[in-house]
Structures are given as structure tokens and as C-alpha cells.
Design a protein around this motif. Structure first.
Motif: not given
Length: 192
Positions: A45-48, A183-192
């Protein structure tokens, strides 16, 4: 009653792409850890994303070392590192041919299988708190330095599989706990 067909593992080609794209595409996939005959798993659900020469927050930014050599190796392997003198974090090595190194930190999971084992490993019964951080999920799944370099494509004990289609909006933000490359927006999340 029909038994469920096993989910397909992610291929080597899946990881042989832009690290940032792989980080997004890992959302909704399942991280699987086999412990003997038992399975412990969770939906990512979350990566970088962490790259090489263009990413001062990456372990690979300065040069290849004994610690980060997996990031420079073949894609689709686990890069497990020790942090704060007490915790392990697990990454999937992913990079395109344009970069010498890259990996995706798996920051959080939605527990799926083996929740009883996770509770025992984490010494907590709060399921919502079991795998909602990179160190928490490695403790819950029993991932240690022994898994450094593990081949996520072929390993019988640690791998990532496709999941049924997961619908949800991906939120994007700055990576957590870094002082450079913010400044790099490289964190990603999703709600399951």
C-alpha cells in the motif's frame, strides 16, 4: 469447490523499468513470505523510489559499497538494509538501463495471510498497526539480512505476486525521513 489459482509472480521485466514507475506499479501487488509450510503476506500500500546519480537521498548516490551492492545488481532481487541500529527494511531492486542502480522501498502493507504469525512476530494484536511502516512489515513477515539479495522472481521464500485489480487513487508525496532529494515526489500510497 474450486481452489484458487496461484497468483503469478512478477517477472524480471517488470523490475527492468524506470524505478519511479515500478514504485507506482507495485501498489496493490502482494509481498509473500513463506516460513516453512506457512504463508505470510500483505498487499503493498506504500512505496518509495530511490535511484542513483540523480537522487541524493539514495543509498547508491555516491558509489557502490558492500551495503548497497544489491541496488547495482540484477533487477528483481531484494535489497535489505539495517537502519537505526535495530530495524531491517526491504526493497525490490528496480531500474531501467539508464541508471546503474535503483530500488523501491516497500513502506507498508495491508495484512492478507498469516495474520496470526504477524501478531506473534510484532507482539501486538492491533492489526491496523502490524505492517504500516517499513520496519514493522519486515518484523511481521520475518524478513532479515538473510534475505539480502534474495531473487524475488524465483525464490521459494520471498517474492511479489500480481493481485486482483485494485482500484484506488494513488497519492503522491515527498519521501519520508530524508533530508536531501525532498523535491522528488517519489512516495506513493494507495488505500485498499
Amino acid at each position: 469447490m474450486k481452489s484458487k489459482a496461484p497468483k503469478m509472480r512478477l517477472s524480471r521485466e517488470f523490475y527492468a523499468r524506470n524505478t519511479v514507475e515500478v514504485a507506482k506499479d507495485l501498489l496493490g501487488k502482494t509481498l509473500v513470505r513463506k516460513i516453512g509450510k506457512k504463508t505470510v503476506s500483505g498487499i503493498i500500500t506504500e512505496t518509495e523510489a530511490y535511484r542513483h546519480s540523480d537522487d541524493p537521498a539514495s543509498h547508491a548516490f555516491r558509489s557502490r559499497t558492500e551495503r548497497n551492492k544489491a541496488m547495482f545488481g540484477e533487477v528483481g532481487h531484494a535489497y535489505v538494509y539495517f537502519t537505526y541500529g535495530m530495524y531491517y527494511c526491504v526493497n525490490a531492486v528496480a531500474k531501467s538501463k539508464n541508471f546503474q542502480a535503483g530500488a523501491v522501498l516497500i513502506r507498508a502493507l495491508e495484512p492478507k495471510e498469516g495474520i496470526d504469525i504477524m501478531i506473534q512476530n510484532r507482539k501486538t494484536e492491533n492489526v491496523s498497526n502490524l505492517t504500516n511502516g517499513p520496519a514493522k512489515l519486515t518484523i511481521a513477515l520475518g524478513i532479515t539480512k538473510m534475505h539480502y539479495g534474495e531473487d524475488l522472481v524465483n525464490s521459494p521464500q520471498l517474492y511479489i505476486t500480481e493481485e486482483d485489480k485494485v482500484n484506488g487513487k494513488i497519492s503522491v508525496g515527498s519521501r519520508i525521513g530524508i533530508s536531501q532529494g525532498t523535491e522528488k515526489l517519489w512516495n506513493f500510497k494507495i488505500k485498499i
